[in-house]
Design a protein around this motif. Structure first.
Motif, PDB file in Angstrom:
ATOM      1  N   HIS A 188      42.726  41.071  46.584  1.00  0.00           N
ATOM      2  CA  HIS A 188      43.516  40.642  45.447  1.00  0.00           C
ATOM      3  C   HIS A 188      44.547  41.591  45.069  1.00  0.00           C
ATOM      4  O   HIS A 188      45.756  41.692  45.105  1.00  0.00           O
ATOM      5  CB  HIS A 188      42.806  40.101  44.301  1.00  0.00           C
ATOM      6  CG  HIS A 188      43.627  39.568  43.180  1.00  0.00           C
ATOM      7  ND1 HIS A 188      44.223  38.236  43.150  1.00  0.00           N
ATOM      8  CD2 HIS A 188      44.028  40.361  42.025  1.00  0.00           C
ATOM      9  CE1 HIS A 188      44.598  38.263  42.222  1.00  0.00           C
ATOM     10  NE2 HIS A 188      44.843  39.345  41.289  1.00  0.00           N
ATOM     11  N   TRP A 189      44.082  42.851  44.713  1.00  0.00           N
ATOM     12  CA  TRP A 189      44.703  44.000  44.527  1.00  0.00           C
ATOM     13  C   TRP A 189      45.854  44.353  45.440  1.00  0.00           C
ATOM     14  O   TRP A 189      47.113  44.794  45.513  1.00  0.00           O
ATOM     15  CB  TRP A 189      43.972  45.069  43.932  1.00  0.00           C
ATOM     16  CG  TRP A 189      43.237  45.091  42.739  1.00  0.00           C
ATOM     17  CD1 TRP A 189      43.627  44.193  41.748  1.00  0.00           C
ATOM     18  CD2 TRP A 189      42.116  45.368  42.445  1.00  0.00           C
ATOM     19  NE1 TRP A 189      42.684  43.909  40.756  1.00  0.00           N
ATOM     20  CE2 TRP A 189      41.747  44.821  41.334  1.00  0.00           C
ATOM     21  CE3 TRP A 189      41.120  46.320  43.154  1.00  0.00           C
ATOM     22  CZ2 TRP A 189      40.587  45.208  40.646  1.00  0.00           C
ATOM     23  CZ3 TRP A 189      39.729  46.463  42.523  1.00  0.00           C
ATOM     24  CH2 TRP A 189      39.491  45.850  41.290  1.00  0.00           C
ATOM     25  N   CYS A 190      45.227  44.202  46.821  1.00  0.00           N
ATOM     26  CA  CYS A 190      46.276  44.610  47.943  1.00  0.00           C
ATOM     27  C   CYS A 190      47.083  43.338  48.364  1.00  0.00           C
ATOM     28  O   CYS A 190      47.808  43.374  49.466  1.00  0.00           O
ATOM     29  CB  CYS A 190      45.281  44.785  49.227  1.00  0.00           C
ATOM     30  SG  CYS A 190      44.405  46.403  49.023  1.00  0.00           S
ATOM     31  N   GLU A 191      47.216  42.305  47.551  1.00  0.00           N
ATOM     32  CA  GLU A 191      47.875  41.417  47.580  1.00  0.00           C
ATOM     33  C   GLU A 191      47.681  40.298  49.014  1.00  0.00           C
ATOM     34  O   GLU A 191      48.392  39.613  49.511  1.00  0.00           O
ATOM     35  CB  GLU A 191      49.452  41.510  47.487  1.00  0.00           C
ATOM     36  CG  GLU A 191      49.949  42.030  46.416  1.00  0.00           C
ATOM     37  CD  GLU A 191      51.265  42.396  46.255  1.00  0.00           C
ATOM     38  OE1 GLU A 191      51.973  42.161  47.139  1.00  0.00           O
ATOM     39  OE2 GLU A 191      51.529  42.678  44.989  1.00  0.00           O
ATOM     40  N   VAL A 192      46.395  40.682  49.435  1.00  0.00           N
ATOM     41  CA  VAL A 192      45.896  39.563  50.621  1.00  0.00           C
ATOM     42  C   VAL A 192      45.442  38.348  50.112  1.00  0.00           C
ATOM     43  O   VAL A 192      45.696  37.045  50.979  1.00  0.00           O
ATOM     44  CB  VAL A 192      44.794  40.555  51.311  1.00  0.00           C
ATOM     45  CG1 VAL A 192      44.340  39.613  52.490  1.00  0.00           C
ATOM     46  CG2 VAL A 192      45.438  41.675  51.871  1.00  0.00           C
ATOM     47  N   LEU A 193      44.557  38.343  48.998  1.00  0.00           N
ATOM     48  CA  LEU A 193      44.186  37.018  48.474  1.00  0.00           C
ATOM     49  C   LEU A 193      44.477  36.837  47.292  1.00  0.00           C
ATOM     50  O   LEU A 193      44.935  37.905  46.501  1.00  0.00           O
ATOM     51  CB  LEU A 193      42.838  36.948  48.667  1.00  0.00           C
ATOM     52  CG  LEU A 193      42.043  37.124  49.847  1.00  0.00           C
ATOM     53  CD1 LEU A 193      40.563  37.136  49.647  1.00  0.00           C
ATOM     54  CD2 LEU A 193      42.303  35.962  50.804  1.00  0.00           C
ATOM     55  N   ASP A 194      44.682  35.704  46.659  1.00  0.00           N
ATOM     56  CA  ASP A 194      44.958  35.437  45.184  1.00  0.00           C
ATOM     57  C   ASP A 194      43.672  35.143  44.802  1.00  0.00           C
ATOM     58  O   ASP A 194      43.269  33.661  44.730  1.00  0.00           O
ATOM     59  CB  ASP A 194      46.163  34.360  44.974  1.00  0.00           C
ATOM     60  CG  ASP A 194      46.304  34.195  43.625  1.00  0.00           C
ATOM     61  OD1 ASP A 194      46.102  34.867  42.660  1.00  0.00           O
ATOM     62  OD2 ASP A 194      47.261  33.192  43.032  1.00  0.00           O
ATOM     63  N   VAL A 195      42.744  35.882  43.988  1.00  0.00           N
ATOM     64  CA  VAL A 195      41.541  35.432  43.521  1.00  0.00           C
ATOM     65  C   VAL A 195      41.812  34.940  42.012  1.00  0.00           C
ATOM     66  O   VAL A 195      42.513  35.360  41.077  1.00  0.00           O
ATOM     67  CB  VAL A 195      40.740  36.732  43.510  1.00  0.00           C
ATOM     68  CG1 VAL A 195      39.290  36.353  42.809  1.00  0.00           C
ATOM     69  CG2 VAL A 195      40.494  37.193  44.630  1.00  0.00           C
ATOM     70  N   SER A 196      40.978  33.849  41.542  1.00  0.00           N
ATOM     71  CA  SER A 196      41.197  33.132  40.405  1.00  0.00           C
ATOM     72  C   SER A 196      39.781  32.733  39.949  1.00  0.00           C
ATOM     73  O   SER A 196      38.760  32.805  40.714  1.00  0.00           O
ATOM     74  CB  SER A 196      41.986  32.038  40.369  1.00  0.00           C
ATOM     75  OG  SER A 196      41.665  31.026  41.214  1.00  0.00           O
ATOM     76  N   TYR A 197      39.532  32.712  38.631  1.00  0.00           N
ATOM     77  CA  TYR A 197      38.049  32.378  37.897  1.00  0.00           C
ATOM     78  C   TYR A 197      38.276  31.089  37.323  1.00  0.00           C
ATOM     79  O   TYR A 197      39.098  30.551  36.695  1.00  0.00           O
ATOM     80  CB  TYR A 197      37.797  33.414  37.341  1.00  0.00           C
ATOM     81  CG  TYR A 197      37.233  34.707  37.737  1.00  0.00           C
ATOM     82  CD1 TYR A 197      36.079  35.148  38.067  1.00  0.00           C
ATOM     83  CD2 TYR A 197      38.086  35.753  38.306  1.00  0.00           C
ATOM     84  CE1 TYR A 197      35.780  36.123  38.303  1.00  0.00           C
ATOM     85  CE2 TYR A 197      38.187  36.812  38.799  1.00  0.00           C
ATOM     86  CZ  TYR A 197      36.864  37.342  38.875  1.00  0.00           C
ATOM     87  OH  TYR A 197      36.413  38.278  39.804  1.00  0.00           O
ATOM     88  N   GLY A 198      37.323  30.229  37.753  1.00  0.00           N
ATOM     89  CA  GLY A 198      37.128  29.064  37.122  1.00  0.00           C
ATOM     90  C   GLY A 198      36.553  29.065  35.582  1.00  0.00           C
ATOM     91  O   GLY A 198      36.218  30.151  35.217  1.00  0.00           O
TER      92      GLY A 198
END
Length: 202
Positions: free
Chosen positions: A111-121
């Motif tokens: 996420h920090w490397c802008e590879v994935l957009d992590v979210s939390y439910g």
């Protein structure tokens, strides 16, 4: 570090398309046909608010390995048991039966490397909508480990949102993602639900 299970299958996650031999959109009969070495253990209603069929497959009579979910007769969601299920990998990284903190670090680094957009439910489970992936936890002897839940492209929008996403309610019940001082499970003991008699199947 994951749990060592003899003869664990190795499945690769193909984001939004499928996992291992399973492709999202398959009918139940085709899913059963490609899961060689597994047998259907039971069928159940997977959600109190939607017509979702859950089909549990396993090795032996009482060892669930894969939970498959169908809407309108088509596979849209797959969850893997942390102990008996296949080892699911994404880009070479194991997702099944891992220490939650280790897998969360992997996701957040991406996420920090802008590879994935992590979210939390709302119940604290991390995931990535654009991969159709949510990481849940499962209690095992010796602690809590990860249990990947995956959906196809049509159902990936807001999949990490356990209130509005497509993942069936039964997959959200039980142990919550560990947070210091957080509630251990949902529903918490004594909580009254409004499910009109429906009970989670596991």
């Amino acid at each position: 570090m994951g749990i060592q299970v003899p003869a664990r299958w190795d499945w690769e996650l193909m984001p939004l398309e499928g996992v291992g031999p399973l492709c999202f959109g398959m009918p139940v009969t085709e899913v059963a046909a490609v899961l060689s070495g597994m047998t259907e253990l039971r069928r159940f209603q997977a959600d109190p608010f939607a017509e979702i069929l859950g089909v549990e497959f396993g090795r032996g009579r009482a060892k669930p390995a894969v939970y498959s979910y169908f809407v309108d007769g088509r596979l849209f969601c797959v969850a893997v048991d942390a102990v008996q299920g296949p080892q699911v990998t994404l880009w070479g990284r194991e997702l099944t039966a891992c220490a939650p903190a280790d897998l969360e670090r992997f996701l957040l680094h991406a996420h920090w490397c802008e590879v994935l957009d992590v979210s939390y439910g709302p119940r604290g489970n991390p995931g990535v909508n654009e991969l159709g992936l949510v990481v849940r936890v499962q209690e095992v002897a010796g602690g809590v480990v990860t249990r990947p839940v995956m959906v196809g492209r049509t159902w990936a929008d807001r999949c990490t949102d356990d209130w509005e996403g497509a993942i069936p309610e039964c997959e959200w019940v039980g142990r919550l993602w560990p947070h210091p001082g957080g509630t251990a499970s949902w529903p918490p003991p004594g909580h009254k639900t409004h499910w009109a008699g429906w009970q989670p199947p596991f």
